[in-house]
Design a protein around this motif. Structure first.
Motif, PDB file in Angstrom:
ATOM      1  N   LEU A  93     -21.205   4.384  -9.338  1.00  0.00           N
ATOM      2  CA  LEU A  93     -19.792   4.627  -9.094  1.00  0.00           C
ATOM      3  C   LEU A  93     -19.618   5.838  -8.186  1.00  0.00           C
ATOM      4  CD1 LEU A  93     -18.286   4.220 -12.684  1.00  0.00           C
ATOM      5  CD2 LEU A  93     -18.354   2.507 -10.862  1.00  0.00           C
ATOM      6  N   ARG A  94     -18.546   5.829  -7.406  1.00  0.00           N
ATOM      7  CA  ARG A  94     -18.179   7.003  -6.634  1.00  0.00           C
ATOM      8  C   ARG A  94     -16.720   7.351  -6.899  1.00  0.00           C
ATOM      9  NH1 ARG A  94     -18.149   4.550  -0.408  1.00  0.00           N
ATOM     10  NH2 ARG A  94     -16.198   3.359  -0.562  1.00  0.00           N
ATOM     11  N   GLU A  95     -16.453   8.653  -6.959  1.00  0.00           N
ATOM     12  CA  GLU A  95     -15.092   9.160  -7.083  1.00  0.00           C
ATOM     13  C   GLU A  95     -14.667   9.670  -5.709  1.00  0.00           C
ATOM     14  OE1 GLU A  95     -13.067   9.090  -9.597  1.00  0.00           O
ATOM     15  OE2 GLU A  95     -14.442   8.325 -11.133  1.00  0.00           O
ATOM     16  N   PRO A 103      -0.211   6.791  -0.478  1.00  0.00           N
ATOM     17  CA  PRO A 103       0.302   6.737  -1.854  1.00  0.00           C
ATOM     18  C   PRO A 103      -0.821   6.688  -2.883  1.00  0.00           C
ATOM     19  CG  PRO A 103       0.456   4.576  -0.836  1.00  0.00           C
ATOM     20  CD  PRO A 103      -0.007   5.524   0.248  1.00  0.00           C
ATOM     21  N   ALA A 104      -1.742   7.662  -2.809  1.00  0.00           N
ATOM     22  CA  ALA A 104      -2.872   7.740  -3.736  1.00  0.00           C
ATOM     23  C   ALA A 104      -3.551   9.086  -3.533  1.00  0.00           C
ATOM     24  CB  ALA A 104      -3.860   6.609  -3.477  1.00  0.00           C
ATOM     25  N   THR A 105      -4.264   9.545  -4.570  1.00  0.00           N
ATOM     26  CA  THR A 105      -5.043  10.775  -4.442  1.00  0.00           C
ATOM     27  C   THR A 105      -6.504  10.565  -4.812  1.00  0.00           C
ATOM     28  OG1 THR A 105      -4.436  11.463  -6.688  1.00  0.00           O
ATOM     29  CG2 THR A 105      -3.052  12.275  -4.879  1.00  0.00           C
ATOM     30  N   THR A 106      -6.780   9.582  -5.687  1.00  0.00           N
ATOM     31  CA  THR A 106      -8.160   9.325  -6.095  1.00  0.00           C
ATOM     32  C   THR A 106      -8.429   7.822  -6.181  1.00  0.00           C
ATOM     33  OG1 THR A 106      -7.635   9.332  -8.465  1.00  0.00           O
ATOM     34  CG2 THR A 106      -8.257  11.440  -7.462  1.00  0.00           C
ATOM     35  N   SER A 107      -9.692   7.469  -6.047  1.00  0.00           N
ATOM     36  CA  SER A 107     -10.120   6.080  -6.203  1.00  0.00           C
ATOM     37  C   SER A 107     -11.529   6.062  -6.776  1.00  0.00           C
ATOM     38  CB  SER A 107     -10.092   5.352  -4.856  1.00  0.00           C
ATOM     39  OG  SER A 107     -10.523   4.008  -4.987  1.00  0.00           O
ATOM     40  N   ILE A 125     -13.066  -1.685  -6.405  1.00  0.00           N
ATOM     41  CA  ILE A 125     -12.310  -0.561  -6.950  1.00  0.00           C
ATOM     42  C   ILE A 125     -12.076  -0.812  -8.432  1.00  0.00           C
ATOM     43  CG2 ILE A 125     -10.113   0.663  -6.898  1.00  0.00           C
ATOM     44  CD1 ILE A 125      -9.964   0.235  -3.937  1.00  0.00           C
ATOM     45  N   VAL A 126     -12.472   0.154  -9.254  1.00  0.00           N
ATOM     46  CA  VAL A 126     -12.371  -0.013 -10.708  1.00  0.00           C
ATOM     47  C   VAL A 126     -11.440   0.999 -11.354  1.00  0.00           C
ATOM     48  CG1 VAL A 126     -14.650  -1.081 -10.878  1.00  0.00           C
ATOM     49  CG2 VAL A 126     -14.444   1.413 -11.065  1.00  0.00           C
ATOM     50  N   GLY A 127     -10.845   1.893 -10.577  1.00  0.00           N
ATOM     51  CA  GLY A 127      -9.926   2.877 -11.133  1.00  0.00           C
ATOM     52  C   GLY A 127      -9.303   3.724 -10.039  1.00  0.00           C
ATOM     53  N   GLY A 128      -8.393   4.620 -10.453  1.00  0.00           N
ATOM     54  CA  GLY A 128      -7.727   5.496  -9.499  1.00  0.00           C
ATOM     55  C   GLY A 128      -6.216   5.388  -9.590  1.00  0.00           C
ATOM     56  N   ASP A 129      -5.525   6.312  -8.934  1.00  0.00           N
ATOM     57  CA  ASP A 129      -4.062   6.333  -8.986  1.00  0.00           C
ATOM     58  C   ASP A 129      -3.466   5.667  -7.740  1.00  0.00           C
ATOM     59  OD1 ASP A 129      -4.866   8.251  -7.202  1.00  0.00           O
ATOM     60  OD2 ASP A 129      -3.285   9.677  -7.727  1.00  0.00           O
TER      61      ASP A 129
END
Length: 205
Positions: A93-95, A103-107, A125-129
């Motif tokens: 995984l990578r952050e 319209p996002a800050t992390t993935s 993509i498995v997460g993030g805002d």
């Protein structure tokens, strides 16, 4: 831009090419590469699309940038930072931190496939805002000749859920715009490195 819909799954498949229409032979190559590596099966609430970019740099150089799942900021202009969890291998995984303006800050993204022989990179993509739910992408690099020199055809395709309140067209246009920006930056970085390599070669006597 050409498109195809009504694939039987209820999804929307589009082909986006920001360049002038290539020659017939080039189109045949593009179609074959898409057929082999970029066959998504979108569900009813999903859309899918494919973006192409021709780069005036050797495939080995372009791939050396694309394959770095741990360093997407080397060519992706919206990435400010990337941290890989665990060893750099399929399944890791990578952050990713996103620069302001989107319209996002992390993935949070998982490496699904890395094939150095066929030049294939696939992520999910498995997460993030952000609103890119169930997003998966495949990017491939293919050698070709451009203006008599070594070039690379890069193809990136994706499938993603259509957010509530959005249409499939709107969703595809948004993601396509991000990919086009990334591939344009990839071309700039790759071609600059190719020119540097060429300039560094000793002159033949």
């Amino acid at each position: 831009m050409v498109g195809r819909s009504g694939d039987g799954s209820g999804g929307l498949w589009r082909l986006a090419d920001e360049l002038n229409p290539p020659e017939v032979g080039c189109r045949a190559m593009e179609a074959e590469c898409i057929r082999r590596f970029h066959r998504h099966e979108p569900k009813e609430n999903q859309c899918s699309s494919c973006v192409l970019k021709h780069i005036k740099a050797p495939v080995q150089l372009v791939w050396s940038l694309v394959r770095r799942f741990d360093q997407p900021q080397r060519y992706k202009p919206f990435v400010s930072r990337c941290i890989v969890q665990g060893d750099f291998a399929v399944g890791c995984l990578r952050e990713v931190n996103i620069k302001s303006g989107l319209p996002a800050t992390t993935s949070t993204e998982r490496l699904e496939q890395l094939d150095d022989n066929e030049h294939i990179l696939s992520i999910k993509i498995v997460g993030g805002d952000h609103r890119l739910q169930n997003y998966s992408s495949v990017i491939t690099a293919h050698p070709e000749m451009i203006d008599g020199g070594a070039g690379t055809l890069v193809i990136e395709s994706f499938v993603v859920d259509v957010p509530d309140g959005n249409t499939k067209d709107d969703t595809c246009f948004f993601v396509e715009a991000l990919i086009k920006c990334n591939l344009k930056s990839l071309a700039v970085v790759s071609e600059r490195l190719a020119h540097q390599d060429l300039a560094a070669e000793p002159m033949a006597l």
